[in-house]
Design a protein around this motif. Structure first.
Motif, short mmCIF file in Angstrom:
data_model
loop_
_atom_site.label_atom_id
_atom_site.label_comp_id
_atom_site.label_asym_id
_atom_site.label_seq_id
_atom_site.Cartn_x
_atom_site.Cartn_y
_atom_site.Cartn_z
N ARG A 590 0.83 -1.21 0.00
CA ARG A 590 0.00 0.00 0.00
C ARG A 590 0.86 1.26 0.00
N ALA A 591 1.93 1.24 0.81
CA ALA A 591 2.81 2.42 0.88
C ALA A 591 3.48 2.69 -0.45
N GLY A 592 3.76 1.62 -1.19
CA GLY A 592 4.38 1.78 -2.50
C GLY A 592 3.38 1.99 -3.62
N GLU A 593 2.10 2.11 -3.24
CA GLU A 593 1.00 2.32 -4.19
C GLU A 593 0.85 1.14 -5.15
N PHE A 594 1.10 -0.05 -4.62
CA PHE A 594 0.83 -1.28 -5.34
C PHE A 594 -0.49 -1.86 -4.85
N ASP A 595 -1.07 -2.76 -5.64
CA ASP A 595 -2.19 -3.55 -5.14
C ASP A 595 -1.68 -4.53 -4.09
#
Length: 651
Positions: A590-595
């Motif tokens: 989430r922090a890396g803006e991944f699913d």
């Protein structure tokens, strides 16, 4: 005239009816493997090894009147051991007699054991203080294992048979972290040895002494693609500071001495690998085991005078010094607390250094960094000088380079490793402290920050009380678990923590008293907690409780080791936070803006699993039952597992 050897009769079957007509069976007479046959009404005893490749004839069968080897189908007469055609590669036979329906086999009296290379090396190992070995016995390490058995029977060594060699290496690493002394991990060639690699790296990067011992295939087949052949010297070249193959003409006692000396003085990994043919080789006539007597120098190195003068000058003019303790300061807790008290300076630790000062000490400020408390970060930010002992300045800890820093370490390469510091002091910590204290008997200008420490703790405890009120239908919060542990965990326990959200919550919420803490620091290897607790228990025995804290993801890596706890009656208390997810990885996605992807877990009921292994086990699904269950856990005398269903979002 040669004297005939005495024949000794050994009972190999209590009842001859255990072996029906036309069947064969492997039995043992003393240490001699025997193929016992029942053919045409007669019981016969043959050497159990096929002359072809040593196949176990007792696992074969009688076909068309012939005993057939199970490996390659070679045939022998089941009574005489003679092959078809009467070739000269028949099998040795032994006399058989029946008494009271039992079967006896007569073999020559065993000759007294002759000292082997392995005997010399094991005795040397024990003389140097390596008395705990974790490993798995297998076909390419049997000679060395047999030597350890003889020493264990004398009460000088403890061997712990584990279920995975990775657990053996982690256990030995944890032992080294806790004691500063090496334990050994032990494996066969090939996959057994490579399984130890991760735990060896854990020891290396956390500067824990460890001795790795691996079997090896016979030298004559190295390089031919033999079964389980791996060039282990080459394979472990990157991880082992001392890394050697034991040869027939090696100075065997000296080689073992050097391996252990390197591990202790370098605080690093030593590895010895033993080719199969060397392990049982008879020792040279006058070979003797060695001891560490007059082989080790003191490590109490005083720092250079110039560095001392510069450090003392900075301390004298500081108003708000803060002391930071890393894992390298573990052996000097009392001296460092006294030094802090002389300055009335707050003491904070790295996560690896957690517990080096009690959170209940008037100057204790908790853990610094991502796994830490706002108390520690507040004092670092408000300081005008950081005095750092035995810390590595990792990103995880986040020691700011924007403050003046005095760094003290025994390793000159650790000083100013990532950035320059105002004063780098190379010296052994206790000796350096003695010099500092002598120089600082007068002229200190530091403020007494004791009252501020109490104020910051008050603010943090009020915040924790608010978080404790956060509840969920999906499981218990991490803070509730560690709040219960704060109340119930024995004050002198050795505590082993895994990697993941459970570790972050542990560092932040658990308030240390007199406990010691072990973790996979720089390597950050999931699965560390349970095998580390095994290593810790072998170091402290029944003198101190041992507690492991793990997440569901980490525990499943070495879940089978619960059977090891049961086998050796290790009274380890394991608390598993089960949220059915690799929660730390989901958070990073989430922090890396991944699913969020592939982080959910399908778990067993850990409490039921523990009970199936013979341990105590209990599962808690809501907060109101938590404290009572934890009281039961700590009241248990043997190995025990408390599983707590947790909400992944309440960390």
């Amino acid at each position: 005239m040669a004297t005939s050897k005495k024949k000794v009769w050994y009972k190999v079957l209590d009842n001859k009816n255990e072996l029906p007509e036309g069947r064969v069976k492997t039995v043992t007479a003393a240490h001699k493997g025997i193929c016992l046959t029942h053919f045409e009404g007669k019981y016969s005893a043959l050497d159990n090894k096929c002359p072809h490749q040593g196949g176990p004839l007792g696992e074969g069968s009688i076909e068309n009147g012939m005993l057939r080897c199970p490996w390659h189908g070679w045939d022998f007469h089941p009574q005489t051991g003679v092959p078809p055609g009467g070739y000269d590669d028949g099998i040795e036979t032994f006399e058989v007699k029946e008494e009271n329906n039992a079967i006896y086999v007569g073999v020559e009296e065993e000759v007294p054991h002759e000292t082997t290379v392995s005997d010399i090396m094991v005795e040397t190992m024990v003389n140097w203080g390596v008395t705990k070995v974790f490993g798995m016995v297998g076909h390419s390490n049997l000679g060395f294992a047999d030597a350890m058995k003889r020493i264990e029977q004398k009460g000088k060594l403890n061997f712990y048979g584990i279920r995975h060699e990775g657990a053996a290496a982690f256990a030995a690493s944890a032992y080294g972290k806790l004691t500063g002394k090496p334990a050994a991990c032990f494996s066969i060639a090939g996959p057994g040895a490579t399984n130890m690699f991760t735990g060896m790296w854990d020891a290396k990067v956390d500067r824990a002494p460890i001795l790795a011992l691996s079997g090896q295939v016979a030298t004559q087949v190295v390089g031919t693609g033999n079964f389980q052949e791996v060039d282990l010297v080459q394979a472990f070249g990157s991880v082992a500071e001392f890394n050697h193959r034991v040869q027939s003409d090696s100075r065997h006692a000296e080689l073992m001495s050097l391996a252990i000396k390197h591990a202790i003085l370098k605080r690093d990994v030593s590895h010895l690998t033993f080719p199969d043919e060397v392990q049982e080789r008879k020792a040279k006539p006058h070979a003797k085991a060695k001891t560490p007597e007059k082989r080790m120098t003191t490590l109490e190195i005083a720092p250079p005078k110039e560095a001392v003068d510069d450090a003392v000058a900075l301390i004298r003019k500081s108003k708000r010094p803060v002391i930071i303790l890393g894992h390298g300061a573990r052996a000097y807790k009392k001296q460092l607390a006294a030094f802090a008290e002389s300055l009335n300076a707050p003491v904070v630790t790295t996560f690896k250094g957690k517990g080096l000062i009690s959170d209940y000490h008037p100057l204790g400020g908790g853990v610094l960094g991502r796994s830490g408390t706002p108390i520690a970060s507040w004092f670092m930010n408000e300081s005008d000088l950081l005095i750092v002992f035995g810390a590595s300045f990792s990103n995880h800890t986040g020691i700011t380079p924007k403050k003046p820093i005095i760094q003290v370490d025994f390793d000159p390469l650790a000083l100013s490793k990532f950035h320059k510091v105002e004063v780098a002091v190379w010296g052994e910590i206790s000796r350096t402290l003695e010099i500092f204290e002598e120089e600082l008997k007068s002229g200190i200008n530091a403020l007494d920050q004791t009252k501020e420490v109490a104020e910051r703790w008050k603010i943090w405890k009020e915040e924790k009380a608010k978080r404790l009120l956060e509840t969920s239908d999906n499981g218990v919060s991490s803070i509730a678990i560690f709040d219960a542990m704060n109340q119930l965990t024995p004050e002198n326990a050795v505590m082993c923590v895994d990697v993941g959200n459970n570790a972050y919550s542990f560092g932040r919420y658990f308030e240390s008293k007199e406990q010691d803490f072990l973790m996979s620091g720089y390597l950050g290897s999931i699965g560390f907690a349970l095998p580390a607790a095994m290593g810790a228990w072998t170091a402290v025995g029944d003198e101190r409780p041992v507690v492991a804290v793990a997440g569901d993801g980490g525990l499943c890596q070495y879940l089978a080791e619960i059977t090891t706890l049961v086998k050796y009656k290790m009274p380890i208390k394991l608390i598993v936070l089960n949220n059915h997810e690799l929660g730390k990885i989901s958070k990073e996605q989430r922090a890396g803006e991944f699913d969020v992807w592939q982080t959910s877990l399908s778990n067993p009921n850990f409490a039921e699993f523990a009970r199936s292994c013979g341990a105590w086990g209990k599962r808690v699904e809501n907060q109101e039952h938590l404290k009572a269950a934890m009281e039961e856990l700590f009241a248990e005398n043997g190995p025990a597992v408390l599983e707590v269903i947790t909400d992944v979002n309440l960390i």
